[in-house]
Design a protein around this motif. Structure first.
Motif, PDB file in Angstrom:
ATOM      1  N   ASN A   1     -24.011  10.552 -37.716  1.00 12.85           N
ATOM      2  CA  ASN A   1     -24.104  11.930 -37.204  1.00 12.85           C
ATOM      3  C   ASN A   1     -25.117  12.050 -36.066  1.00 12.85           C
ATOM      4  N   GLY A   2     -25.098  11.043 -35.188  1.00 13.51           N
ATOM      5  CA  GLY A   2     -25.978  11.063 -34.021  1.00 13.51           C
ATOM      6  C   GLY A   2     -27.402  10.627 -34.292  1.00 13.51           C
ATOM      7  N   ILE A   3     -27.716  10.259 -35.530  1.00 10.98           N
ATOM      8  CA  ILE A   3     -29.082   9.861 -35.903  1.00 10.98           C
ATOM      9  C   ILE A   3     -29.117   8.366 -36.196  1.00 10.98           C
ATOM     10  N   TYR A   4     -30.052   7.653 -35.573  1.00 12.55           N
ATOM     11  CA  TYR A   4     -30.233   6.225 -35.823  1.00 12.55           C
ATOM     12  C   TYR A   4     -30.778   6.028 -37.231  1.00 12.55           C
ATOM     13  N   LYS A   5     -30.084   5.222 -38.038  1.00 11.63           N
ATOM     14  CA  LYS A   5     -30.472   5.010 -39.433  1.00 11.63           C
ATOM     15  C   LYS A   5     -31.180   3.682 -39.669  1.00 11.63           C
ATOM     16  N   GLY A   6     -30.827   2.654 -38.870  1.00 11.43           N
ATOM     17  CA  GLY A   6     -31.455   1.360 -39.069  1.00 11.43           C
ATOM     18  C   GLY A   6     -30.512   0.241 -38.672  1.00 11.43           C
ATOM     19  N   TYR A   7     -30.907  -0.984 -39.029  1.00 15.76           N
ATOM     20  CA  TYR A   7     -30.126  -2.150 -38.642  1.00 15.76           C
ATOM     21  C   TYR A   7     -30.020  -3.113 -39.820  1.00 15.76           C
TER      22      TYR A   7
ATOM     23  N   LYS B   1     -33.128  20.046 -23.146  1.00 15.57           N
ATOM     24  CA  LYS B   1     -32.239  19.077 -23.780  1.00 15.57           C
ATOM     25  C   LYS B   1     -31.823  18.020 -22.762  1.00 15.57           C
ATOM     26  N   GLU B   2     -32.214  16.788 -23.013  1.00 15.54           N
ATOM     27  CA  GLU B   2     -31.911  15.701 -22.085  1.00 15.54           C
ATOM     28  C   GLU B   2     -30.637  14.961 -22.489  1.00 15.54           C
ATOM     29  N   ILE B   3     -30.009  14.327 -21.493  1.00 16.61           N
ATOM     30  CA  ILE B   3     -28.826  13.507 -21.764  1.00 16.61           C
ATOM     31  C   ILE B   3     -29.269  12.098 -22.133  1.00 16.61           C
ATOM     32  N   THR B   4     -30.180  11.535 -21.342  1.00 15.76           N
ATOM     33  CA  THR B   4     -30.799  10.239 -21.620  1.00 15.76           C
ATOM     34  C   THR B   4     -32.102  10.199 -20.842  1.00 15.76           C
TER      35      THR B   4
ATOM     36  N   ILE C   1     -36.173   5.687 -29.378  1.00 15.01           N
ATOM     37  CA  ILE C   1     -35.127   4.885 -30.015  1.00 15.01           C
ATOM     38  C   ILE C   1     -33.765   5.243 -29.443  1.00 15.01           C
ATOM     39  N   LYS C   2     -33.518   6.544 -29.307  1.00 18.66           N
ATOM     40  CA  LYS C   2     -32.236   7.013 -28.749  1.00 18.66           C
ATOM     41  C   LYS C   2     -32.027   6.444 -27.344  1.00 18.66           C
ATOM     42  N   THR C   3     -33.075   6.478 -26.533  1.00 21.89           N
ATOM     43  CA  THR C   3     -32.966   5.991 -25.160  1.00 21.89           C
ATOM     44  C   THR C   3     -32.762   4.482 -25.120  1.00 21.89           C
ATOM     45  N   ILE C   4     -33.448   3.749 -26.000  1.00 27.44           N
ATOM     46  CA  ILE C   4     -33.275   2.285 -26.054  1.00 27.44           C
ATOM     47  C   ILE C   4     -31.819   1.938 -26.345  1.00 27.44           C
ATOM     48  N   ILE C   5     -31.231   2.637 -27.318  1.00 20.99           N
ATOM     49  CA  ILE C   5     -29.832   2.368 -27.678  1.00 20.99           C
ATOM     50  C   ILE C   5     -28.902   2.729 -26.522  1.00 20.99           C
ATOM     51  N   GLN C   6     -29.097   3.915 -25.936  1.00 19.88           N
ATOM     52  CA  GLN C   6     -28.245   4.341 -24.811  1.00 19.88           C
ATOM     53  C   GLN C   6     -28.344   3.362 -23.643  1.00 19.88           C
ATOM     54  N   SER C   7     -29.558   2.955 -23.317  1.00 22.49           N
ATOM     55  CA  SER C   7     -29.779   2.043 -22.202  1.00 22.49           C
ATOM     56  C   SER C   7     -29.129   0.689 -22.473  1.00 22.49           C
ATOM     57  N   PHE C   8     -29.246   0.204 -23.703  1.00 24.15           N
ATOM     58  CA  PHE C   8     -28.666  -1.106 -24.046  1.00 24.15           C
ATOM     59  C   PHE C   8     -27.142  -1.066 -23.940  1.00 24.15           C
ATOM     60  N   ILE C   9     -26.551   0.026 -24.432  1.00 25.76           N
ATOM     61  CA  ILE C   9     -25.086   0.166 -24.357  1.00 25.76           C
ATOM     62  C   ILE C   9     -24.634   0.229 -22.900  1.00 25.76           C
TER      63      ILE C   9
ATOM     64  N   GLU D   1     -19.418  10.791 -23.311  1.00 26.20           N
ATOM     65  CA  GLU D   1     -19.345   9.331 -23.423  1.00 26.20           C
ATOM     66  C   GLU D   1     -20.730   8.685 -23.435  1.00 26.20           C
ATOM     67  N   SER D   2     -21.707   9.355 -22.859  1.00 23.81           N
ATOM     68  CA  SER D   2     -23.065   8.798 -22.802  1.00 23.81           C
ATOM     69  C   SER D   2     -23.878   9.124 -24.044  1.00 23.81           C
ATOM     70  N   SER D   3     -23.531  10.191 -24.713  1.00 26.49           N
ATOM     71  CA  SER D   3     -24.291  10.655 -25.874  1.00 26.49           C
ATOM     72  C   SER D   3     -23.607  10.205 -27.147  1.00 26.49           C
ATOM     73  N   PHE D   4     -24.414   9.914 -28.205  1.00 30.34           N
ATOM     74  CA  PHE D   4     -23.781   9.671 -29.509  1.00 30.34           C
ATOM     75  C   PHE D   4     -24.080  10.828 -30.458  1.00 30.34           C
ATOM     76  N   GLU D   5     -24.362  11.983 -29.867  1.00 33.83           N
ATOM     77  CA  GLU D   5     -24.650  13.172 -30.663  1.00 33.83           C
ATOM     78  C   GLU D   5     -23.478  13.513 -31.586  1.00 33.83           C
ATOM     79  N   ASN D   6     -23.776  13.689 -32.861  1.00 39.82           N
ATOM     80  CA  ASN D   6     -22.797  14.011 -33.916  1.00 39.82           C
ATOM     81  C   ASN D   6     -21.810  12.883 -34.206  1.00 39.82           C
ATOM     82  N   ASN D   7     -21.965  11.724 -33.537  1.00 39.37           N
ATOM     83  CA  ASN D   7     -21.071  10.590 -33.779  1.00 39.37           C
ATOM     84  C   ASN D   7     -21.618   9.690 -34.881  1.00 39.37           C
ATOM     85  N   THR D   8     -20.716   9.092 -35.653  1.00 37.47           N
ATOM     86  CA  THR D   8     -21.089   8.053 -36.605  1.00 37.47           C
ATOM     87  C   THR D   8     -20.452   6.762 -36.129  1.00 37.47           C
TER      88      THR D   8
END
Length: 452
Positions: A400-406, A304-307, A434-442, A373-380
């Motif tokens: 819920n931690g899953i990228y849905k779209g834009y 399980k990775e953080i980013t 996708i998860k990493t792109i979002i984390q890196s951008f933030i 703070e680095s993870s959006f796991e379970n966050n909306t």
């Protein structure tokens, strides 16, 4: 080019209708570049129910031009374009019928936004123009008048273009352009591109997408392809026939679209990006003294990775930053090789975990704070960024931690709940990249985040 149109008619029996109003917006895939709107004298009475529906009556049309007087303008504005309409078979049939009465064979390729919407935006309650655009948050004025309905169709079609991940619409567009025969010069292609943020598609002579890229300056980046001397650049220069593009305003959306659409379309010159581009990841493991150590290692799908990161150096740079920010220990995180205290402790930024001065429980609490703070796991949450113009913003939905779209939305709209967004978003796949792109951008950019 696309000629996006709507007509109002007299009503009546099949193939006996007359046009009472026509609106045509010439659309280049991004902006309206020309328009024609006119009432038309049909020379036959309007059915009473149509008068109630449209508000157009016989008196209004007495001084309006007859169809033969506007026919030349209709031919000119639709020449070389694909006709786009909501229920296109009706509008196209009636226009062809009017031209047939004049002895002219009016033929154009067509796209029906009803069928396209059913394919790209499934499960809508209704696909009638009024109900569909209202459900999608698209403003509509002058309903049941040609200009209002045609403009709503422009906005709907723009949304459909952004949702067309397999690029079937633009491929068809390029194929119609091919009929003109002569291959455009590279300089001419570059001249027609914007110096704006977005995603671009390089097509070959068959209309197939051979390369997908993103840039903060589309024109500059494509010019680099056309002047490059690498093997790939030279192949692209030989094969390119056209370049289409989609402005995003937001670099984050450009990154997300590029990642997903390369995996879907599999362009021949994007081979490296078909696979994951993030080969290194950040993991946590408890050492023999009970401290949580953060380690940059080769990505391992079983852990399980953080980013994750594109290079080991990028990962180590990030680890140095968060070690300093959260007052963690360089020695524990493998950044400082010593048998004594770490450098951070010497400058009072580490609390002494390296020499057992700080309890593991206290140290680990800060590590967990960083992970949370680095993870959006379970966050909306919704990430708000720039739009394609000053009148709009973009939104990226995480549920819920899953990228849905834009989506893009007008500044007059307020993002108050997730359900509103779900109607607007272009759905996209959630995956590790996708998860990493979002984390890196933030991490690297200041963006507004709304949490639900």
């Amino acid at each position: 080019m696309y000629a996006i149109l709507d007509i109002e008619t007299t009503g009546g029996q099949y193939n006996e209708e007359g046009i009472t109003e026509i609106a045509i917006y010439k659309f280049d895939g991004h902006d309206v570049v020309d328009q024609f709107i006119s009432l038309v004298n049909p020379e036959i009475p309007i059915q009473p129910f149509v008068v109630k529906l449209t508000g157009i009556n016989n008196a209004m049309l007495r001084s309006a031009p007859k169809f033969f007087e506007v026919a030349k303008r209709i031919i000119e504005i639709t020449e070389g374009s694909i006709i786009v309409a909501h229920n296109a078979s009706f509008d196209y049939r009636v226009i062809r019928m009017e031209f047939n009465r004049l002895g002219y064979d009016f033929t154009r390729p067509t796209i029906d936004t009803v069928e396209l919407s059913k394919k790209l935006i499934p499960d809508q309650r209704s696909y009638s123009l009024g109900k569909l655009v209202r459900g999608l948050g698209i403003p509509i004025a002058d309903r049941h008048r040609a200009s209002g309905d045609a403009m709503a169709t422009v906005k709907l079609f723009k949304l459909l273009l952004s949702k067309d991940k397999e690029k079937e619409i633009v491929k068809g567009f390029v194929k119609t352009e091919l009929k003109s025969g002569m291959s455009p010069k590279l300089l001419d292609i570059v001249e027609n591109l914007p110096s704006k943020t977005g995603i671009y598609y390089i097509h070959n002579e068959k209309g197939d997408v051979i390369y997908i890229g993103k840039s903060k300056n589309i024109k500059k980046r494509v010019n680099q392809h056309f002047t490059g001397t690498s093997s790939k650049s030279k192949k692209i220069q030989r094969e390119v026939y056209a370049v289409t593009f989609e402005e995003t305003g937001s670099e984050l959306i450009a990154l997300l679209k590029e990642s997903e659409e390369i995996k879907i379309n599999k362009p021949i010159y994007n081979r490296a990006q078909r696979r994951t581009i993030f080969q290194w990841a950040l993991y946590t493991e408890k050492n023999e003294k009970g401290y949580l150590a953060l380690k940059v290692q080769k990505a391992d799908g079983r852990k399980k990775e953080i980013t994750s990161f594109g290079t080991q150096q990028e990962g180590r740079t990030f680890l140095f930053k968060i070690t300093e920010k959260y007052h963690l220990c360089q020695k524990i995180n493998g950044l400082y090789d010593t048998k004594k205290s770490c450098f951070q402790y010497d400058i009072k930024q580490c609390y002494g975990a390296c020499i057992d001065k700080e309890k593991p429980e206290e140290y680990n609490q800060r590590v967990q704070t960083f992970i949370a703070e680095s993870s959006f796991e379970n966050n909306t949450m919704v990430i708000i960024d720039k739009g394609r113009s000053v009148e709009e913003k973009s939104a990226v939905l995480i549920e819920n931690g899953i990228y849905k779209g834009y989506c893009f939305y007008d500044l007059n709209h307020q993002i108050i709940n997730v359900d509103i967004l779900k109607n607007l978003i272009s759905p996209m796949q959630h995956n590790r990249d996708i998860k990493t792109i979002i984390q890196s951008f933030i991490r690297k950019n200041k963006v507004k985040i709304i949490r639900f």
